[in-house]
Design a protein around this motif. Structure first.
Motif, PDB file in Angstrom:
ATOM      1  N   ARG A  50       0.824  -1.206   0.000  1.00 13.32           N
ATOM      2  CA  ARG A  50       0.000   0.000   0.000  1.00 13.32           C
ATOM      3  C   ARG A  50       0.862   1.262   0.000  1.00 13.32           C
ATOM      4  NH1 ARG A  50      -2.899  -1.268   4.188  1.00 13.32           N
ATOM      5  NH2 ARG A  50      -1.705  -0.081   5.686  1.00 13.32           N
ATOM      6  N   LEU A  51       1.995   1.213   0.698  1.00 20.16           N
ATOM      7  CA  LEU A  51       2.876   2.373   0.794  1.00 20.16           C
ATOM      8  C   LEU A  51       3.864   2.467  -0.361  1.00 20.16           C
ATOM      9  CD1 LEU A  51       3.613   2.308   4.630  1.00 20.16           C
ATOM     10  CD2 LEU A  51       2.058   3.827   3.393  1.00 20.16           C
ATOM     11  N   GLY A  52       3.859   1.474  -1.250  1.00 18.07           N
ATOM     12  CA  GLY A  52       4.734   1.505  -2.412  1.00 18.07           C
ATOM     13  C   GLY A  52       6.166   1.067  -2.129  1.00 18.07           C
ATOM     14  N   ALA A  53       6.380   0.306  -1.083  1.00 17.32           N
ATOM     15  CA  ALA A  53       7.718  -0.187  -0.759  1.00 17.32           C
ATOM     16  C   ALA A  53       8.164  -1.213  -1.801  1.00 17.32           C
ATOM     17  CB  ALA A  53       7.721  -0.823   0.627  1.00 17.32           C
ATOM     18  N   PRO A  54       9.463  -1.288  -2.073  1.00 16.35           N
ATOM     19  CA  PRO A  54       9.945  -2.283  -3.038  1.00 16.35           C
ATOM     20  C   PRO A  54       9.867  -3.692  -2.458  1.00 16.35           C
ATOM     21  CG  PRO A  54      11.794  -1.179  -2.009  1.00 16.35           C
ATOM     22  CD  PRO A  54      10.551  -0.477  -1.523  1.00 16.35           C
ATOM     23  N   PRO A  55       9.844  -4.725  -3.309  1.00 17.29           N
ATOM     24  CA  PRO A  55       9.771  -6.100  -2.812  1.00 17.29           C
ATOM     25  C   PRO A  55      10.910  -6.453  -1.857  1.00 17.29           C
ATOM     26  CG  PRO A  55       9.430  -6.053  -5.176  1.00 17.29           C
ATOM     27  CD  PRO A  55       9.804  -4.659  -4.763  1.00 17.29           C
ATOM     28  N   GLY A  56      12.054  -5.815  -2.007  1.00 20.35           N
ATOM     29  CA  GLY A  56      13.188  -6.074  -1.132  1.00 20.35           C
ATOM     30  C   GLY A  56      12.991  -5.595   0.290  1.00 20.35           C
ATOM     31  N   ALA A  57      11.855  -4.973   0.559  1.00 21.43           N
ATOM     32  CA  ALA A  57      11.581  -4.471   1.901  1.00 21.43           C
ATOM     33  C   ALA A  57      11.132  -5.572   2.853  1.00 21.43           C
ATOM     34  CB  ALA A  57      10.509  -3.378   1.842  1.00 21.43           C
ATOM     35  N   CYS A  58      11.057  -6.790   2.374  1.00 18.15           N
ATOM     36  CA  CYS A  58      10.619  -7.917   3.205  1.00 18.15           C
ATOM     37  C   CYS A  58      11.495  -8.008   4.456  1.00 18.15           C
ATOM     38  CB  CYS A  58      10.693  -9.226   2.428  1.00 18.15           C
ATOM     39  SG  CYS A  58      10.224 -10.668   3.414  1.00 18.15           S
ATOM     40  N   LEU A  98       7.805 -17.459   6.689  1.00 17.07           N
ATOM     41  CA  LEU A  98       7.255 -16.108   6.809  1.00 17.07           C
ATOM     42  C   LEU A  98       7.636 -15.254   5.603  1.00 17.07           C
ATOM     43  CD1 LEU A  98       7.871 -15.523  10.604  1.00 17.07           C
ATOM     44  CD2 LEU A  98       5.707 -16.024   9.465  1.00 17.07           C
ATOM     45  N   ALA A  99       8.859 -15.430   5.090  1.00 19.32           N
ATOM     46  CA  ALA A  99       9.272 -14.702   3.893  1.00 19.32           C
ATOM     47  C   ALA A  99       8.406 -15.091   2.700  1.00 19.32           C
ATOM     48  CB  ALA A  99      10.747 -14.965   3.595  1.00 19.32           C
ATOM     49  N   THR A 100       8.067 -16.367   2.598  1.00 17.82           N
ATOM     50  CA  THR A 100       7.223 -16.847   1.507  1.00 17.82           C
ATOM     51  C   THR A 100       5.816 -16.259   1.604  1.00 17.82           C
ATOM     52  OG1 THR A 100       8.497 -18.891   1.404  1.00 17.82           O
ATOM     53  CG2 THR A 100       6.305 -18.919   0.395  1.00 17.82           C
ATOM     54  N   VAL A 101       5.252 -16.276   2.803  1.00 22.80           N
ATOM     55  CA  VAL A 101       3.920 -15.698   3.018  1.00 22.80           C
ATOM     56  C   VAL A 101       3.949 -14.201   2.738  1.00 22.80           C
ATOM     57  CG1 VAL A 101       2.226 -15.139   4.813  1.00 22.80           C
ATOM     58  CG2 VAL A 101       3.106 -17.461   4.598  1.00 22.80           C
ATOM     59  N   TRP A 102       5.000 -13.526   3.187  1.00 26.90           N
ATOM     60  CA  TRP A 102       5.115 -12.079   2.981  1.00 26.90           C
ATOM     61  C   TRP A 102       5.151 -11.776   1.486  1.00 26.90           C
ATOM     62  CZ3 TRP A 102       7.725  -8.157   0.723  1.00 26.90           C
ATOM     63  CH2 TRP A 102       7.599  -6.886   1.267  1.00 26.90           C
ATOM     64  N   ALA A 103       5.990 -12.502   0.731  1.00 27.03           N
ATOM     65  CA  ALA A 103       6.126 -12.240  -0.703  1.00 27.03           C
ATOM     66  C   ALA A 103       4.823 -12.492  -1.456  1.00 27.03           C
ATOM     67  CB  ALA A 103       7.254 -13.099  -1.279  1.00 27.03           C
ATOM     68  N   ALA A 104       4.129 -13.564  -1.121  1.00 24.13           N
ATOM     69  CA  ALA A 104       2.861 -13.874  -1.799  1.00 24.13           C
ATOM     70  C   ALA A 104       1.795 -12.829  -1.468  1.00 24.13           C
ATOM     71  CB  ALA A 104       2.388 -15.266  -1.396  1.00 24.13           C
ATOM     72  N   THR A 105       1.719 -12.436  -0.214  1.00 26.90           N
ATOM     73  CA  THR A 105       0.728 -11.435   0.189  1.00 26.90           C
ATOM     74  C   THR A 105       1.050 -10.087  -0.435  1.00 26.90           C
ATOM     75  OG1 THR A 105       0.394 -12.603   2.277  1.00 26.90           O
ATOM     76  CG2 THR A 105      -0.404 -10.336   2.165  1.00 26.90           C
ATOM     77  N   TYR A 106       2.332  -9.738  -0.475  1.00 21.62           N
ATOM     78  CA  TYR A 106       2.769  -8.484  -1.096  1.00 21.62           C
ATOM     79  C   TYR A 106       2.345  -8.453  -2.567  1.00 21.62           C
ATOM     80  CZ  TYR A 106       5.962  -4.903  -2.890  1.00 21.62           C
ATOM     81  OH  TYR A 106       6.493  -3.796  -3.505  1.00 21.62           O
ATOM     82  N   ASP A 161      -0.029 -10.141  -4.051  1.00 19.68           N
ATOM     83  CA  ASP A 161      -1.491 -10.067  -4.149  1.00 19.68           C
ATOM     84  C   ASP A 161      -2.019  -8.675  -3.827  1.00 19.68           C
ATOM     85  OD1 ASP A 161      -1.653 -12.708  -4.881  1.00 19.68           O
ATOM     86  OD2 ASP A 161      -2.217 -13.420  -2.886  1.00 19.68           O
ATOM     87  N   ALA A 162      -1.303  -7.949  -2.968  1.00 21.89           N
ATOM     88  CA  ALA A 162      -1.791  -6.646  -2.518  1.00 21.89           C
ATOM     89  C   ALA A 162      -1.392  -5.501  -3.445  1.00 21.89           C
ATOM     90  CB  ALA A 162      -1.271  -6.358  -1.109  1.00 21.89           C
ATOM     91  N   LEU A 163      -0.487  -5.760  -4.384  1.00 28.63           N
ATOM     92  CA  LEU A 163      -0.086  -4.693  -5.302  1.00 28.63           C
ATOM     93  C   LEU A 163      -1.266  -4.288  -6.171  1.00 28.63           C
ATOM     94  CD1 LEU A 163       3.411  -5.919  -6.511  1.00 28.63           C
ATOM     95  CD2 LEU A 163       2.916  -3.966  -5.024  1.00 28.63           C
ATOM     96  N   PRO A 164      -1.376  -2.995  -6.454  1.00 30.68           N
ATOM     97  CA  PRO A 164      -2.464  -2.560  -7.339  1.00 30.68           C
ATOM     98  C   PRO A 164      -2.234  -3.078  -8.751  1.00 30.68           C
ATOM     99  CG  PRO A 164      -1.039  -0.711  -6.759  1.00 30.68           C
ATOM    100  CD  PRO A 164      -0.560  -1.899  -5.978  1.00 30.68           C
ATOM    101  N   ASP A 165      -3.319  -3.357  -9.435  1.00 30.21           N
ATOM    102  CA  ASP A 165      -3.258  -3.813 -10.819  1.00 30.21           C
ATOM    103  C   ASP A 165      -2.973  -2.607 -11.705  1.00 30.21           C
ATOM    104  OD1 ASP A 165      -3.492  -5.092 -13.228  1.00 30.21           O
ATOM    105  OD2 ASP A 165      -5.654  -5.358 -13.113  1.00 30.21           O
ATOM    106  N   ASP A 166      -1.799  -2.569 -12.323  1.00 30.77           N
ATOM    107  CA  ASP A 166      -1.396  -1.416 -13.137  1.00 30.77           C
ATOM    108  C   ASP A 166      -2.329  -1.171 -14.307  1.00 30.77           C
ATOM    109  OD1 ASP A 166       0.744  -0.928 -11.508  1.00 30.77           O
ATOM    110  OD2 ASP A 166       2.189  -1.963 -12.775  1.00 30.77           O
ATOM    111  N   THR A 167      -2.801  -2.228 -14.964  1.00 37.18           N
ATOM    112  CA  THR A 167      -3.651  -2.020 -16.127  1.00 37.18           C
ATOM    113  C   THR A 167      -5.014  -1.456 -15.722  1.00 37.18           C
ATOM    114  OG1 THR A 167      -4.388  -4.319 -16.061  1.00 37.18           O
ATOM    115  CG2 THR A 167      -2.541  -3.797 -17.507  1.00 37.18           C
ATOM    116  N   ALA A 168      -5.528  -1.876 -14.602  1.00 37.00           N
ATOM    117  CA  ALA A 168      -6.805  -1.337 -14.129  1.00 37.00           C
ATOM    118  C   ALA A 168      -6.642   0.110 -13.699  1.00 37.00           C
ATOM    119  CB  ALA A 168      -7.352  -2.173 -12.986  1.00 37.00           C
TER     120      ALA A 168
END
Length: 70
Positions: free
Chosen positions: A26-34, A46-54, A56-63
């Motif tokens: 939501r805050l626009g942090a890069p994926p490396g912020a895990c 936990l890293a795997t769950v974090w990456a998958a949730t991250y 899924d939570a990214l906004p859809d650029d095309t929409a």
């Protein structure tokens, strides 16, 4: 993480990882912020769950841009 060598994370730890990932996306942090190290057997789940949730939570650029995929 209190699970020991490669143990299963608790429900609370998983929930905290998901909250952290949604907030980062939501805050626009890069994926490396895990905050979890996937090289550490204790933190890997936990890293795997974090990456998958991250992801899924990214906004859809095309929409967001109003464009349709070709």
């Amino acid at each position: 993480m209190s699970t020991g060598q490669g143990g299963t994370p608790t429900i609370e730890e998983l929930a905290a990882a998901r909250r952290s990932a949604r907030r980062a996306a939501r805050l626009g942090a890069p994926p490396g912020a895990c905050p979890y190290d996937p090289r550490d057997p204790d933190q890997r789940p936990l890293a795997t769950v974090w990456a998958a949730t991250y992801a899924d939570a990214l906004p859809d650029d095309t929409a967001a841009s109003g464009q349709e995929e070709a």
